[in-house]
Design an enzyme around this catalytic site. Structure first.
Site, short mmCIF file in Angstrom:
data_model
loop_
_atom_site.label_atom_id
_atom_site.label_comp_id
_atom_site.label_asym_id
_atom_site.label_seq_id
_atom_site.Cartn_x
_atom_site.Cartn_y
_atom_site.Cartn_z
N LYS A 1 2.09 -10.89 -8.84
CA LYS A 1 3.20 -11.64 -8.16
C LYS A 1 3.19 -10.55 -6.73
CE LYS A 1 5.53 -12.87 -12.41
NZ LYS A 1 6.66 -13.34 -12.66
N ARG B 1 -4.58 -17.38 5.98
CA ARG B 1 -4.04 -17.16 4.46
C ARG B 1 -4.35 -16.94 3.80
NH1 ARG B 1 -6.04 -22.23 7.52
NH2 ARG B 1 -3.95 -23.15 7.90
N HIS C 1 18.72 -8.94 -12.85
CA HIS C 1 18.35 -9.36 -11.32
C HIS C 1 19.00 -9.72 -11.34
CE1 HIS C 1 13.67 -10.77 -11.24
NE2 HIS C 1 13.99 -9.43 -10.57
N LYS D 1 0.02 -4.84 -20.12
CA LYS D 1 0.32 -6.42 -18.61
C LYS D 1 -0.58 -6.97 -18.08
CE LYS D 1 2.77 -7.43 -14.59
NZ LYS D 1 3.83 -7.14 -13.61
P1 NAD Z 1 10.86 1.08 -4.42
O1 NAD Z 1 9.78 0.96 -4.37
O2 NAD Z 1 11.74 0.74 -4.40
O3 NAD Z 1 10.48 2.93 -4.47
C1 NAD Z 1 11.82 3.90 -4.62
C2 NAD Z 1 11.67 4.94 -4.06
O4 NAD Z 1 11.17 5.75 -4.17
C3 NAD Z 1 11.66 4.31 -2.36
O5 NAD Z 1 12.21 4.84 -2.17
C4 NAD Z 1 10.48 5.11 -1.67
O6 NAD Z 1 10.25 5.49 -1.06
C5 NAD Z 1 10.13 6.72 -3.26
N1 NAD Z 1 8.75 7.15 -3.67
C6 NAD Z 1 8.25 6.01 -3.94
N2 NAD Z 1 7.12 6.77 -4.74
C7 NAD Z 1 7.19 8.26 -3.90
C8 NAD Z 1 6.59 9.12 -4.44
N3 NAD Z 1 5.47 8.88 -5.58
N4 NAD Z 1 7.00 9.94 -4.27
C9 NAD Z 1 8.35 10.25 -3.91
N5 NAD Z 1 9.07 9.13 -3.24
C10 NAD Z 1 8.42 8.34 -4.05
O7 NAD Z 1 11.38 1.06 -6.11
P2 NAD Z 1 10.30 0.76 -8.00
O8 NAD Z 1 11.49 0.41 -8.37
O9 NAD Z 1 8.56 1.02 -7.58
O10 NAD Z 1 10.06 -0.91 -7.39
C11 NAD Z 1 10.99 -1.45 -7.64
C12 NAD Z 1 9.99 -2.89 -7.20
O11 NAD Z 1 9.23 -3.23 -7.51
C13 NAD Z 1 11.38 -4.37 -6.61
O12 NAD Z 1 11.53 -5.35 -5.52
C14 NAD Z 1 10.73 -4.95 -8.00
O13 NAD Z 1 11.57 -6.58 -8.21
C15 NAD Z 1 9.64 -5.08 -7.88
N6 NAD Z 1 8.85 -5.33 -9.18
C16 NAD Z 1 7.49 -6.13 -9.16
C17 NAD Z 1 7.04 -6.45 -9.66
C18 NAD Z 1 5.81 -7.07 -10.30
O14 NAD Z 1 5.29 -7.39 -11.03
N7 NAD Z 1 5.72 -7.66 -8.75
C19 NAD Z 1 7.01 -5.69 -11.01
C20 NAD Z 1 8.41 -4.82 -11.61
C21 NAD Z 1 9.03 -3.92 -10.32
N1 GLY Z 2 7.42 -7.87 -13.87
C1 GLY Z 2 6.84 -9.01 -14.68
C2 GLY Z 2 5.80 -9.69 -14.59
O1 GLY Z 2 4.86 -9.78 -13.79
O2 GLY Z 2 5.16 -11.07 -14.69
#
Ligand code: NAD
Ligand code: GLY
Length: 367
Positions: A151, A129, A260, A235
């Site tokens: 999130k 939890r 999305h 943010k």
């Molecule tokens: P990701 O986490 O898939 O990383 C992209 C790629 O880069 C992966 O293959 C990873 O292994 C590689 N990588 C990461 N760091 C590296 C580094 N320093 N050097 C070399 N390779 C590296 O992609 P992302 O763009 O970071 O994240 C996208 C995700 O984040 C989506 O699922 C999206 O929905 C989510 N997201 C969430 C929020 C939130 O508020 N929670 C906000 C924005 C995006």
């Molecule tokens: N990336 C959208 C949020 O954090 O609300």
């Protein structure tokens, strides 16, 4: 706007009463993870959740630092990329935590991009939890956006991020040095989220990006430090105002209603998140102009910046019904109508429900 200092550590507070935490930004911070955890009063076992690429690049630095500070790290490695954001991988993490006898007071580190942060954060939210977790973001998307705000979650085949929980980290540690190994495509994808902040909340940041895009594409230290710190400030202030997205936080979804849907239609293979957001912002600004919320000049300025960043802007081939259908499966739907964040000016947006007929008119006549 004077540039944010790059040599010292930048600290941004996320004020959320008993869930408040700090974002610490400094080059070399990865080597001090152990000390940072000790400062927060943690001890003993630490789960380090990371992906296969980062297990080679940065996990050894983090575990060395943890061991030096007397922690017992336990590393859990998942596949890299968006396709790891599933309940199956949550289950793998939970199995490992249970087998290694993690408890309520144990801490979990999410070392990676947004995928690892969302996935590991969700595992931390549901294991016994809820256990505390720390975000160590290594992509630009994660350093400017996903690691802050709590999130967490995974995708469902029907729609993106449909399963999740709000679970705030207790610390975010950002080491911009990790960006040196980031693939170029991922770097540019992160710039889309920074452009988003300019569009929704900060005309000065937008103008800064227009002036500095050349330096940012060369990953010059000063401008990189500046955009990370400024994005985290924006943010943090939006999240502090509306932690659970009942109102203002929805502005952070600019570009995401269309974005999305495109990610889901491409089965999370064709576009990476930041690229989908870039296309989404360009299309949603055009829609905003079509319904009369903003001028053509706003659309043109944003389009130019997206192009300068080397990001995609055109809708991939898709029919109206497929796109509208995918938009219905998004979380941003109320009574069957998706809402859309639409620019009024650079730095200011409105949130409006979308009518099918209006969206279709725009889709058919779009430029
Ligand atoms: P990701 O986490 O898939 O990383 C992209 C790629 O880069 C992966 O293959 C990873 O292994 C590689 N990588 C990461 N760091 C590296 C580094 N320093 N050097 C070399 N390779 C590296 O992609 P992302 O763009 O970071 O994240 C996208 C995700 O984040 C989506 O699922 C999206 O929905 C989510 N997201 C969430 C929020 C939130 O508020 N929670 C906000 C924005 C995006
Ligand atoms: N990336 C959208 C949020 O954090 O609300």
């Amino acid at each position: 706007m004077s540039p944010i200092a790059q040599t010292e550590e930048n600290r941004v507070q996320v004020p959320l009463a008993e869930r408040s935490y700090e974002i610490r930004i400094r080059r070399g911070l990865l080597r001090e993870v152990g000390r940072c955890l000790s400062d927060l009063g943690f001890s003993g076992k630490v789960a380090v959740v990371t992906d296969r690429s980062l297990a080679k690049l940065y996990e050894p630095i983090v575990t060395k630092s943890l061991k030096t500070s007397g922690f017992e790290p336990h590393t859990i490695v998942v596949r890299a990329g968006e396709r790891a954001k599933t309940l199956r991988w949550v289950s793998v993490i939970l199995d490992e935590l249970a087998r290694a006898r993690f408890e309520r007071g144990s801490v979990l580190l999410a070392l990676g991009g947004g995928v690892i942060g969302d996935l590991a954060g969700f595992a931390a939210a549901v294991f016994v939890r809820g256990i505390p977790f720390i975000q160590i973001p290594t992509t630009l998307v994660a350093q400017v956006d996903s690691s802050v705000g709590g999130k967490t979650g995974v995708n469902h085949p029907v729609g993106k991020n449909l399963i999740g929980a709000f679970h705030q980290p207790c610390l975010v540690l950002i080491d911009p040095e990790t960006l040196n190994t980031l693939p170029r495509r991922e770097w540019k994808a992160g710039l889309a989220e920074v452009i988003k902040y300019g569009m929704i909340a900060d005309a000065e940041l937008f103008a800064y990006l227009e002036r500095q895009m050349g330096a940012l594409l060369k990953m010059e230290e000063g401008p990189v430090a500046h955009i990370i710190a400024r994005s985290c400030q924006i943010k943090a202030s939006v999240v502090a105002e509306d932690e659970r997205e009942s109102d203002r936080r929805r502005i952070l979804n600019y570009g995401h209603t269309v974005g999305h849907a495109l990610e889901a239609l491409g089965k999370y293979r064709s576009l990476i998140h930041g690229e989908a957001v870039a296309i989404g912002m360009v299309q949603e600004a055009d829609l905003s102009c079509h319904v009369g919320f903003c001028s053509k000049e706003v659309v043109a300025r944003q389009g130019e910046l997206v192009r300068q960043a080397g990001l995609p802007h055109a809708l991939p081939p898709v029919t109206f019904s497929k796109l509208w259908g995918a938009m219905q499966h998004d979380k941003k739907v109320a009574q069957g109508r998706p809402y859309c964040v639409m620019p009024e000016q650079i730095g200011r947006v409105v949130i409006a429900p979308l009518e099918r007929s209006e969206f279709k008119r725009w889709f058919v006549n779009r430029s």
